[in-house]
Design an enzyme around this catalytic site. Sequence first.
Site, mmCIF file in Angstrom:
data_model
loop_
_atom_site.group_PDB
_atom_site.id
_atom_site.type_symbol
_atom_site.label_atom_id
_atom_site.label_comp_id
_atom_site.label_asym_id
_atom_site.label_seq_id
_atom_site.Cartn_x
_atom_site.Cartn_y
_atom_site.Cartn_z
ATOM 1 N N ALA A 178 -12.712 -8.671 -10.675
ATOM 2 C CA ALA A 178 -11.504 -7.978 -11.130
ATOM 3 C C ALA A 178 -11.709 -6.474 -10.995
ATOM 4 C CB ALA A 178 -11.178 -8.341 -12.575
ATOM 5 N N CYS A 194 0.860 7.710 -6.988
ATOM 6 C CA CYS A 194 0.752 8.998 -7.683
ATOM 7 C C CYS A 194 1.713 10.042 -7.110
ATOM 8 C CB CYS A 194 -0.684 9.524 -7.600
ATOM 9 S SG CYS A 194 -1.871 8.507 -8.510
ATOM 10 N N SER A 243 0.846 -1.190 0.000
ATOM 11 C CA SER A 243 0.000 0.000 0.000
ATOM 12 C C SER A 243 0.878 1.235 0.000
ATOM 13 C CB SER A 243 -0.915 -0.007 1.229
ATOM 14 O OG SER A 243 -1.732 1.147 1.256
ATOM 15 N N TYR A 297 -19.147 32.547 -4.810
ATOM 16 C CA TYR A 297 -18.456 33.728 -5.358
ATOM 17 C C TYR A 297 -17.961 34.643 -4.260
ATOM 18 C CZ TYR A 297 -17.877 38.492 -7.001
ATOM 19 O OH TYR A 297 -17.381 39.752 -7.220
#
Length: 556
Positions: free
Chosen positions: A275, A42, A38, A421
Amino acid sequence: MRTLIIGGVAGGMSAATRLRRLDESAEIVVFERGPYVSFANCGLPYYVGGIIEDRNSLLLQTPTSLAARFRLDVRVNEEVIRIDRGAKTVLVSNVLDGTSTAESYDVLILAAGATTGPALSGHGVPVRTLRTVDDVDAITSVLDDLGTGARAVVVGAGFIGLEAVENLVARGVHVTLVQRGPLPLSPLDPEMASPVLEALLDHGVDVRVNSTVADVRAGQVQLDDGSVIKTDLIIEARGVRPDTNLARSAGVTVGATGGITVDEYQRTSDPSIYAVGDAVEKTDAIDAAATLVTMAGLANRHGRTAADAIAGIAEPSVPALGTAIVGLFGLTVAMVGWSETRLVASGRPHRVVHTHPSSHAGYYPGAEQMSMKLLIDPETEALLGAQIVGGAGVDKRIDVIATAMAGGLTASQLSRLELAYAPQFGSAKDAVNMAGYVADNLATGATRSIQWHELDDAMGAGATLIDVRSVDEFSRGALPGAVSLPLDEIRTRVSELPDGPLVVHCQVGQRGHTAARLLTQLGRDVRNLDGGYRTWLAGMSATGTTAATNPSLAHV
């Protein structure tokens, strides 16, 4: 219930931990052929570049921690080499001492992931991928030994290749990037890839496009054009393919894409075998066909789906959009769905919208410009894809569009999204809203547009190109054949325009739209150049076509 999982990392570990949370009584065994079960794959390039300083932070879990928290039997350095579906057993080989054992299963989950293609032969030059902890250990060791002045060749300009380039440059390495196609990051359309190429060149990367490696020997790489590049290290980043060896040898169905065929619950053709991950076919959200998408998010999600199905609370997987993002020298590149190139190749009708909004209100310091592209079904207004390139704010806009696509919103409905915003975060009309307004104008016929790559044909057919920017903007660079007529002068000088169809353009498309509306109401046949001068310039740059002129002022 005895569940064996072949492969850890994203898909396998997601399945294992989810299944444990659902079923405390299950016996769960995970086999991982490498030493790490594990880890944050990335994050590997960023350890090479020194952005991530602590190697241990990449190691998310260990067999010991997984046993303590989840009561998982995790066996590293153990490779499953054969599946006997009839006996419901697997043959496991210890990669360190070669011993083998047979293990029985009630349910089997394949999470072998992807593998690279045929490896380059280094002939004395280290060749590594960027897929495992062992890879980054080897790469950093080589670079530490070389010190300053190191040279590297990165083969492949996809996501991993670009991350490798950025982080090697961060270490002071001189990098040559070799790309088979004409532009880096091939999923992007040409005008959207142009800023990526520019960023690479601006940071001293030697970019070789339309090239492949022909030979490697004696500290150098020879390309198919005969050129020779000196190098100390080669990073193999030409892409991956599904690792389906076990599935094929066991007679599990593999689809036309090369990935393992699964149903919506991740079951293979054998109901006892599931899978997940990069080796598996996904269902494409745009055309519902089988496709390959190698993303960690999908691997995690589908691992969870498989576990749910095994535990009896099945919820089907949803089709894949292929949402992706990568950073490169401060540039952020994101995409979702199909590209225009793919739509054209498939013969699918589509409409295109280009905009160039700011990351937040222009009057607030630090605003950065983005280039946005939407691909839209002209009949239904369904969003078919989007690409965004820029700095700050790209990530949240691609996520909004991906969410809109998942929710079935149309392109015009983007204009009606109520988004947060404040001046430092966005604009009162957010970038996503603005793209929606443009899409709505096209859908309702309020405006007509023309794409950058269609302009030459339109002018060849007799259209006059009108540049509605200021005279000063025009003098700094203009499209070939364009004549200057600033927007604010059109009403008083409309009689000077020649007969026949007109194409108007400004810098990014907004003033062009205003000009097109004005001229349309005055009875003229007019189209607006989508995305304006900026999009045209990017497209021409990407395709190597003649760029803008610096006119001696051509006016109507």
